[in-house]
Write a protein that holds these residues in place. Structure first.
Motif, short mmCIF file in Angstrom:
data_model
loop_
_atom_site.label_atom_id
_atom_site.label_comp_id
_atom_site.label_asym_id
_atom_site.label_seq_id
_atom_site.Cartn_x
_atom_site.Cartn_y
_atom_site.Cartn_z
N MET A 45 -13.50 -70.63 -33.58
CA MET A 45 -14.79 -70.85 -34.22
C MET A 45 -14.71 -72.01 -35.21
O MET A 45 -13.67 -72.23 -35.84
N LEU A 71 -17.23 -71.96 -41.23
CA LEU A 71 -18.55 -71.66 -41.80
C LEU A 71 -18.40 -71.62 -43.31
O LEU A 71 -17.46 -71.02 -43.84
N GLU A 78 -27.75 -70.18 -39.74
CA GLU A 78 -26.42 -70.69 -39.38
C GLU A 78 -25.37 -69.59 -39.51
O GLU A 78 -24.53 -69.42 -38.61
N TRP A 98 -23.33 -67.86 -36.37
CA TRP A 98 -21.86 -67.92 -36.35
C TRP A 98 -21.27 -66.57 -35.99
O TRP A 98 -20.43 -66.45 -35.09
N TYR A 101 -19.33 -65.26 -32.56
CA TYR A 101 -17.97 -64.72 -32.68
C TYR A 101 -17.87 -63.32 -32.10
O TYR A 101 -16.92 -62.99 -31.38
#
Length: 305
Positions: A116, A119, A150, A154, A158
Motif C-alpha cells: 500500500m 497514508l 482518501e 485506503w 487494503y
C-alpha cells in the motif's frame, strides 16, 4: 565495690553500625510501603495505539490524561476504522489491521502496510460539524469526525471491503462514559488504560508450546490492586481484571488468526474465574486517578484491596 562498665571504641563502632543498619531497614520498609503503597517493580514498556486494532509503537515517556496516554500530541486509541454503516471494526472482524504500521511524525499519523502507498492523516484537524457521525462500537454509540475519502479508500483497498471510513474522536466530541463512573475514554474496549504485569504474561508464555508476544494483549503500560502509582505523583485507579476474547489469537506479525486458538485456549486453562465464564482474565483495566507524566523506568507502587 561495683564494677565500672567500660565502653570500648569497638562497642561504640558496633553500636553505630547496628543503628545505621536498623535505620536503613526501617527507611527501606517505609519507602516500599508509603501511604499504603507497596513497591512492586518498574515500568518496563509504554505503548500507544493511535488507531484501534492497528499496530502501535513503544515510547519512553508520555502523559497520563483522563482520556488516555498522550504522546507527541496524540492520545491512545482515538482513531478507528468502521464499515460503511459506521460499525467499528476490530481484529475480530479484520485481523489484517494488526499489521498496519502507524507512526507519528510532527502533526501527522503516518500509516503503512505491505503493498500500500503511505497514508498521512493530520492529527489536529478542526472540527467540522458536517463531518461528525455516530458510530457503533458494539457497546456504545460515540461521535467521530470523518477523516475523509482518501483515508476510507485506503483501508477499503487494503482490507478488500467497500465503503470503509476512518473516524477521529476529536476534542469536544462525545466520549464513552464507563459504568464505574470513571473519566471518559474514546475507542478503547474497556477503559482508557490497560496495565499488564510482565509476571502475569510470563506465567502464560511458559505454558505455551509456541511462545506468543505481549503485543497480542495490547497493553498501554507494561492482581488484586485498587490503585497503581508511577513515580511520586501519577496514579491510576484499578477497576476490574481484563477479560480476554478471540482477538488475542491474531498473530501481530502476520495478521492471521491462530487456528489452534492459542494463546486463548491455554489462558482459559488457568485464568477463568466467576463471574466471567469462559473469558479468561489477564491484565487490569484502569482509569486515571491523578494525571501526570510517566516514564519507562519509573518505580511502580500498588495499593492492594
Amino acid at each position: 565495690m561495683p564494677t565500672e562498665s567500660v565502653v570500648t571504641p569497638g562497642v561504640i563502632l558496633g553500636t553505630l553500625v547496628l543503628g545505621t543498619i536498623i535505620k536503613f531497614i526501617v527507611t527501606s520498609i517505609l519507602s516500599r510501603r508509603r501511604n499504603g503503597f507497596h513497591l512492586v517493580g518498574t515500568v518496563t514498556r509504554l505503548s500507544v495505539f493511535p488507531i484501534k486494532s492497528c499496530a502501535g509503537f513503544a515510547v519512553d515517556n508520555g502523559v497520563c490524561t483522563e482520556i488516555g496516554l498522550l504522546v507527541h500530541g496524540i492520545t491512545d486509541r482515538h482513531w478507528v476504522v468502521t464499515d460503511a454503516k459506521f460499525n467499528v471494526l476490530s481484529q475480530q472482524q479484520a485481523p489484517k489491521l494488526a499489521i498496519v504500521k502507524v507512526e507519528c511524525q510532527g502533526y501527522e499519523l503516518v500509516i503503512n502496510a505491505t503493498g500500500m502507498p503511505t497514508l498521512k492523516l493530520p492529527t489536529d484537524c478542526p472540527v467540522d460539524q458536517s463531518k461528525i457521525v455516530i458510530c457503533n462500537t458494539g457497546k456504545n454509540t460515540l461521535e467521530g469526525l470523518d477523516c475523509g475519502d482518501e483515508a476510507g479508500a485506503w483501508f477499503s483497498a487494503y482490507l478488500h471491503r467497500e465503503g470503509l471510513r476512518v473516524l477521529h474522536s476529536a476534542p469536544g466530541l462525545r466520549k464513552k462514559r464507563h459504568i464505574h463512573r470513571t473519566p471518559d475514554a474514546a475507542f478503547s474496549d474497556f477503559c482508557a488504560y490497560h496495565v499488564l504485569p510482565e509476571s502475569s504474561f510470563a506465567r502464560l508464555d511458559e505454558r505455551l508450546d509456541e511462545p506468543t508476544t505481549i503485543e497480542c494483549f495490547r497493553p498501554t503500560i507494561t492482581d488484586e490492586w485498587s490503585e497503581i502509582r508511577f513515580g511520586e505523583t501519577t496514579k491510576l485507579r484499578c477497576l476490574y481484571p481484563t477479560p480476554r476474547c478471540t482477538k488475542v489469537t491474531v498473530d501481530q506479525v502476520t495478521g492471521v488468526k491462530n487456528q489452534s486458538g492459542e494463546p486463548l485456549t491455554t489462558l482459559r486453562s488457568f485464568r477463568c474465574f466467576p463471574p466471567y465464564g469462559q473469558s479468561p482474565l489477564l491484565g487490569v483495566s484502569a482509569a486515571i486517578h491523578t494525571p501526570g507524566r510517566i516514564n519507562v523506568g519509573d518505580p511502580v507502587y500498588v495499593k492492594r484491596k
